[in-house]
Design a protein around this motif. Structure first.
Motif, mmCIF file in Angstrom:
data_model
loop_
_atom_site.group_PDB
_atom_site.id
_atom_site.type_symbol
_atom_site.label_atom_id
_atom_site.label_comp_id
_atom_site.label_asym_id
_atom_site.label_seq_id
_atom_site.Cartn_x
_atom_site.Cartn_y
_atom_site.Cartn_z
ATOM 1 N N TYR A 174 -6.698 4.334 -6.216
ATOM 2 C CA TYR A 174 -6.533 5.610 -5.459
ATOM 3 C C TYR A 174 -7.851 7.021 -5.492
ATOM 4 O O TYR A 174 -7.812 7.768 -5.248
ATOM 5 N N THR A 220 -3.853 12.206 -2.600
ATOM 6 C CA THR A 220 -3.025 12.801 -3.600
ATOM 7 C C THR A 220 -2.437 11.667 -4.335
ATOM 8 O O THR A 220 -1.479 10.608 -3.834
ATOM 9 N N VAL A 221 -1.791 11.362 -5.047
ATOM 10 C CA VAL A 221 -1.001 10.355 -5.424
ATOM 11 C C VAL A 221 -0.429 10.721 -7.215
ATOM 12 O O VAL A 221 -0.886 11.608 -7.901
ATOM 13 N N ASN A 222 0.495 10.203 -6.801
ATOM 14 C CA ASN A 222 2.096 10.883 -7.736
ATOM 15 C C ASN A 222 2.556 9.670 -8.983
ATOM 16 O O ASN A 222 3.223 8.395 -7.391
ATOM 17 N N ALA A 223 2.097 9.179 -9.590
ATOM 18 C CA ALA A 223 2.680 8.104 -9.926
ATOM 19 C C ALA A 223 2.461 8.106 -12.219
ATOM 20 O O ALA A 223 1.480 9.212 -12.471
ATOM 21 N N PHE A 244 -1.088 0.076 -1.598
ATOM 22 C CA PHE A 244 -0.088 -0.125 -1.582
ATOM 23 C C PHE A 244 0.129 -1.738 -2.539
ATOM 24 O O PHE A 244 1.299 -1.929 -3.047
ATOM 25 N N LEU A 302 1.866 -0.227 -12.012
ATOM 26 C CA LEU A 302 2.730 1.058 -11.140
ATOM 27 C C LEU A 302 4.427 0.523 -10.531
ATOM 28 O O LEU A 302 4.886 1.062 -9.526
ATOM 29 N N GLN A 312 8.323 1.168 -10.386
ATOM 30 C CA GLN A 312 8.986 2.690 -10.651
ATOM 31 C C GLN A 312 8.528 3.870 -9.100
ATOM 32 O O GLN A 312 7.550 2.782 -8.089
ATOM 33 N N LYS A 313 8.346 4.759 -8.875
ATOM 34 C CA LYS A 313 8.321 5.605 -8.042
ATOM 35 C C LYS A 313 6.654 4.997 -7.820
ATOM 36 O O LYS A 313 5.967 6.046 -8.966
ATOM 37 N N LEU A 314 6.164 5.373 -6.209
ATOM 38 C CA LEU A 314 4.811 5.286 -6.521
ATOM 39 C C LEU A 314 5.034 6.324 -4.580
ATOM 40 O O LEU A 314 5.025 6.544 -3.900
ATOM 41 N N GLU A 315 3.952 7.119 -5.192
ATOM 42 C CA GLU A 315 4.541 8.620 -3.929
ATOM 43 C C GLU A 315 2.900 8.977 -3.659
ATOM 44 O O GLU A 315 1.514 9.348 -4.327
ATOM 45 N N LEU A 316 2.080 8.261 -2.216
ATOM 46 C CA LEU A 316 0.932 8.823 -2.513
ATOM 47 C C LEU A 316 0.503 9.446 -1.122
ATOM 48 O O LEU A 316 0.950 8.874 0.584
#
Lengths: 392, 733
Positions: A54, A67-70, B130, B136, B139-143
């Motif tokens: 990403y 924006t990546v949130n992990a 994805f 990863l 668990q939560k992954l937000e992009l």
């Protein structure tokens, strides 16, 4: 209904600081790597490897804010690829400048900043290979990052001079949409802005500023300041957006208010009750009104009891209470709520003024629109059997 | 709507690579934007299987359309083709142009999602994004890419390799049951062959082969934190369900194989991608499930999807589900949780939606709920429900919470004659409201506005009916109130008590000024009032004529003049001060408690008249009473024990408060005083508890409590407002 769309942003809306800034690049031999990071090793190699897809994405996603949130961090980046067959070993230089925040923090406000800083870096790279050249540039970059992270977290604004380039950055906080301003609403200036010198405001604001007193409504401000109504509305909306003014319903002695569940905080929070006693005092030289009297005044507000009736019963002047300020303070802190009156036309075909009785516009609004006094409207409605009045 | 998903994606990865197996909706994602002239070129390129031609296609369609062509031909793309940098996503404006100039639209939304479609993302890009790395997973992954936010829970599923033969048979029975299209049996057999070959490959036996299934929801970036969280929860739940089904019946292996086969099959026939997805939707039950999930999320927000005809996944998106009875409202799960956490045994439940009630539970769990619903009436408190249904109260709480979360019920105070209702501040009452017709459909010949206008002032059912026309009309009224409560049009008011003795200085100062003011007032009130009001009328008249638009609002302008506030009241409560004692109707405090046959009866008519603090009378009476206290004390001094007991009781108050209470005659009565002290110590006089709650927890009769409050009215302030637990579900702006 129109409020809902922008009220909400990611992650509970709390803002967080920038924890780290790093520059990642695609190295001709080593692949994706972090070439400069402040503070060092905030993002570990393992974490970076997990999310590097990403950070240096496919060309398709270049120049998108990503924006990546992990893995408990949130990385805001703007991947860039500069193509140049002569300069670069792989015909292109891929890099990404990223801000890192806590995973719970809201980060929209950093997106334009990341993009702008990236654009500066692109410029510097194109002019002098600032990023791709080996040497002491990395140190300079580190200095830049250190300043950015410090200044933006502390002052939300920074200016950096590096060689021929001057970098200007500012974080603009993204607020929810302001309410729609209507003719009958009353703007109230919040205390923090009372002493702002007049010449600090823009021209329209300067003109209408003296008339914003928590009593005058928009249409009246427009008339007195001799400014076009729509211009006043836009100006007030702007002020409301920045939290300079608060919009209240118009104050009348025939108004009906009711107290809300927040009234108890007047007792629970001593600072609030102090502020209230000070604010509602009729004569600030005399002793401030007692909290009992103030509370009693609020407590007697309920459906079907007008402000006038309460004043007649409690005689606020005798206790050094200014009932108008009391109402304003109550509305502002949501101790009380104004109960508006809505005429609704229930017949089949409305004609003339009946068309306004949709249940969407309150009495005040109709008065302002038609230019008639509440009494006239009242009489009008009383005569008309097809109109029902609803209080809510 | 930001609540609705833009798309749902299914990405799969195993040791052989990653692939976007299914996306929904897929219609129009591909075709709309490709211009007609480039279509045949792009389509013909793979047919000829001639790489140079593809290059021609790529270079001929220059600007933003390239991505589309490339998406169509992505699988056959020439590796040497020059990638164009002007692709669709990059032309989008940045999502957050700061509101630098002010008067425009503030949060202008840019469009990578025109018409709510996920455009500009090719399958290939999505699948690389994805098919996440191992670290990863689970668990939560937000992009977030520009204004699209993807949220998912990538799930690692160990492949079930021991079930080759068994899986085959179960699969056969499945196909016979569901009558899959003809192509299915052949592909499934090949699928099992696929697994067979895969497992026959030399592999470390100890580690079962894993596959990654990622069900991704694409949302609007503005969607709130809690919406994102809900979708994440759903993705996680689906992932777990799939893992379970894989363990049980190799469901994932079969479905993913089937999808992959279909992709290969149709792309080798040069069919467009839509056709491929059509075929997948026809053949694969997992694709059908995802499609129905997408549609349910967009319409009701309530899901009840059965995977592989075995495992039911139920899910509720409260932000969507709670819009049904009130459009435009958005109820976050946090709000519901807050409401439910303050649930008390005296609260009641009101079912909103009888017909589809059992949708919200899987059939096997419905028995308990049925048991509860059978005995339910809105007249019962949760405590009563629990004892009638023979369940524990915690159990009832759980079920009620579930019903409320799913938008099937709301929390109310149990319906009774004396409940006081007013119109809710956010009630969507206007002529265009869909509720108007709904109401007249439910109650023939009745108008919603006429019915609800009764509640412009706080009113109870008991108050609206007279004993003579009781039963029929009362029943009808109750039905209407229930309907209005179901639609959140009414809100109940409760009475709260705050302990607040006025301090001594204030007391004497108040009395002295009060007396002056009182006499002053009484002098002018009757005669002069009339006179002045007519004067004011005149003034108003002149302003109306002289001013333009603004000033014309007459009364809207508060001039310092009108602060003398002697203008006669033009509202329904004309002359409320003078009439409030004699005529109970317009003042709500007095009105609802003086109903003859209600629970509050007995002694409360005296209470009610004075329950509103009326300084002019009460202070005077206080004054005279302070004088009389001493004599009373003399009388009661006979019992010294009593006096000591009183002292002991009063010791809980501080000095000032004690003095204030001492001044009240009722403080010499031990019973009254001890009740007051008991309630005070229990913290009931801190505006936190309404009268109903105090009565419930202290097992008091209404008359007892009201009498007590009246006796000690000088140190207690009483006011009416809504129950915060219930009101939190209303949209208070």
């Amino acid at each position: 209904m129109q409020v809902s769309t922008n009220d909400y942003y990611e992650d509970s809306g709390r803002e967080g600081q920038i924890r780290c800034i790093f520059l990642s690049e695609f190295h001709a031999t080593a692949g994706c790597k972090i070439s400069c990071q402040v503070p060092a090793d905030y993002v570990s190699k393992e974490v970076f490897d997990a999310i590097n897809v990403y950070i240096i994405p496919k060309p398709h996603l270049q120049r998108c804010i990503l924006t990546v949130n992990a893995l408990d961090i949130k990385v805001v980046g703007y991947p860039v690829g500069i193509e140049n067959q002569q300069k670069y070993a792989r015909n292109a230089f891929l890099f990404n400048l990223c801000f890192v925040c806590d995973s719970w923090a809201r980060s929209v406000q950093y997106e334009p900043v990341v993009k702008k800083l990236s654009e500066y870096l692109i410029m510097m790279e194109e002019e002098s290979c600032f990023l791709s050249k080996e040497g002491d540039h990395k140190l300079k970059l580190q200095k830049i990052f250190e300043t950015v992270i410090k200044d933006l977290n502390e002052k939300k604004v920074t200016t950096i001079v590096e060689g021929d380039t001057t970098i200007y950055l500012k974080i603009v906080i993204h607020k929810p949409d302001p309410p729609v301003v209507k003719d009958h609403m009353v703007p109230l200036l919040l205390v923090d802005f009372k002493n702002t010198p007049l010449d600090k405001w823009d021209l329209t604001t300067q003109q209408i500023f003296p008339y914003i007193n928590g009593i005058n409504h928009i249409a009246r401000i427009a008339a007195e300041a001799d400014v076009e109504t729509n211009l006043v509305k836009s100006c007030i909306q702007n002020l409301a957006y920045y939290g300079v003014v608060h919009l209240l319903p118009i104050l009348k002695y025939s108004n009906v208010y009711m107290c809300t569940q927040h009234l108890k905080s007047l007792i629970k929070m001593p600072s609030l009750s102090q502020a209230c006693r000070k604010y509602v005092a009729l004569n600030s030289d005399k002793t401030h009104p007692s909290i009992q009297k103030v509370f009693q005044f609020y407590a007697s507000m309920t459906h079907g009891v007008t402000l006038r009736a309460i004043c007649q019963r409690l005689c606020p002047q005798n206790y050094n209470i200014d009932e108008r300020k009391l109402v304003i303070f109550g509305l502002q802190h949501k101790f009380i709520r104004c109960i508006h009156k809505y005429p609704v036309f229930t017949g089949s075909v409305p004609s003339g003024r009946q068309k306004m009785y949709t249940g969407l516009s309150s009495f005040d609004e109709i008065c302002c629109k038609t230019g008639l006094s509440p009494l006239d409207i009242e009489r009008d409605i009383d005569k008309d059997t097809n109109v029902t009045v609803i209080w809510k | 709507m930001e609540v609705n998903p833009i798309a749902v994606l299914l990405v799969y990865m195993d040791s052989k690579g990653d692939r976007l197996l299914f996306r929904y909706p897929y219609e129009n994602v591909y075709k709309d934007k490709t211009p007609l002239h480039s279509m045949p070129l792009a389509a013909s390129a793979p047919v000829l299987n001639n790489p140079p031609l593809v290059d021609v296609a790529m270079s001929s369609s220059t600007t933003s359309l390239v991505s589309q062509v490339s998406s169509d031909t992505s699988r056959k793309r020439n590796p040497y083709a020059i990638s164009s940098s002007d692709e669709l996503l990059q032309t989008a404006p940045p999502p957050n142009t700061a509101p630098a100039n002010v008067f425009g639209v503030y949060n202008s939304c840019c469009n990578t999602v025109p018409k709510g479609q996920l455009e500009g993302f090719t399958d290939e890009v999505l699948s690389t994004l994805f098919a996440v790395k191992q670290q990863l997973c689970n668990q939560k992954l937000e992009l977030k890419v520009n204004d699209v936010r993807f949220v998912s829970h990538p799930t690692l599923i160990p492949r079930n390799e021991h079930r080759n033969s068994a899986g085959n048979t179960s699969n056969a029975s499945n196909t016979s049951n569901t009558s899959l299209p003809l192509a299915a049996p052949t592909t499934t057999t090949s699928a099992t062959i696929g697994t067979a070959t895969a497992s026959s490959l030399p592999q470390p036996k100890s580690q079962p082969q894993q596959m990654l299934i990622n069900i991704v929801f694409a949302l609007h970036a503005q969607a709130s934190y809690s919406i994102v969280k809900c979708y994440y929860e759903l993705s996680k739940r689906l992932g777990l369900a799939l893992r379970f089904e894989e363990q049980r019946a190799s469901y994932c292996t079969e479905e993913t194989m089937l999808m992959a086969r279909t992709h290969d099959e149709l792309s080798s026939q040069q069919q467009p991608l839509e056709r491929t997805f059509d075929a997948i939707t026809e053949r694969c039950t997992l694709a059908q499930a995802l499609k129905s999930i997408y549609h349910d999320l967009c319409t009701t927000g309530l899901l009840n999807t059965t995977l592989n005809q075995y495992l039911t996944v139920s899910f509720c998106l409260p932000q969507k589900a709670h819009q049904l009875h009130k459009k435009g409202s958005m109820v976050d799960p946090e709000v519901i949780d807050r409401c439910l956490s303050s649930l008390k045994p005296y609260h009641g439940m009101l079912l909103v939606d009888y017909a589809e009630l059992l949708d919200c539970v899987p059939p096997r769990a419905a028995r308990m709920l049925l048991q509860l619903v059978e005995i339910y009436t809105p007249l019962m408190s949760l405590q009563m429900l629990a004892s009638e249904a023979d369940m524990s109260i915690e159990h009832v709480y759980k079920m009620v919470s579930h019903l409320v979360y799913w938008g099937k019920a709301t929390i109310i105070y149990p319906l009774c004659e004396t409940n006081v209702y007013v119109i809710a501040p956010d009630a969507p009452l206007h002529t265009k409201s869909h509720l108007v017709e709904k109401f007249s459909a439910r109650f023939a010949g009745m108008s919603l506005f006429d019915a609800i206008a009764h509640f412009s002032l706080p009113t109870s059912i008991g108050h609206l009916t007279t004993p003579l026309q009781q039963s029929a009309r009362q029943g009808m009224l109750a039905q209407m109130v229930v309907w209005m409560l179901q639609h959140h049009l009414l809100m109940q008011l409760h009475t709260y008590v705050q302990f607040m003795p006025s301090d001594l200085d204030d007391f004497y100062g108040g009395v002295s000024t009060m007396n002056v003011a009182g006499s002053d007032y009484s002098a002018c009130s009757d005669g002069v009032n009339e006179h002045k009001s007519s004067l004011m009328d005149l003034q108003e008249g002149t302003t109306t004529h002289s001013s333009i638009g603004v000033g014309a609002t007459g009364e809207l302008l508060i001039s310092p003049l009108s602060r003398s506030m002697n203008v006669s009241d033009d509202e329904l409560n004309a002359g409320s001060l003078l009439s409030c004692a004699s005529q109970p109707l317009p003042v709500p405090h007095t009105s609802h408690r003086s109903i003859t046959e209600d629970r509050y009866s007995g002694g409360c008519s005296t209470a009610s008249d004075n329950i509103v603090a009326q300084p002019s009378s009460s202070h005077k009476s206080n004054y005279s009473m302070t004088a009389s206290i001493s004599t009373e004390n003399c009388d009661s001094i006979a019992s010294i024990e009593d006096e000591e007991r009183i002292k002991e009781l009063l010791s809980v108050f501080n000095d000032a408060d004690r003095a204030a209470i001492r001044r009240i005659p009722a403080s010499t009565n031990i019973d009254d005083l001890s009740l007051l002290v008991k309630l005070y110590q229990a913290g009931y006089f801190k505006s936190e508890h309404h009268l109903e709650e105090i009565m419930y927890f202290q097992s008091l009769r209404p008359a007892e409590l009201l009498q007590l409050l009246d006796k000690f009215r000088d140190v207690l302030i009483i006011y009416e407002t809504e129950d915060p637990a219930i009101a939190s579900m209303y949209n208070n702006k």
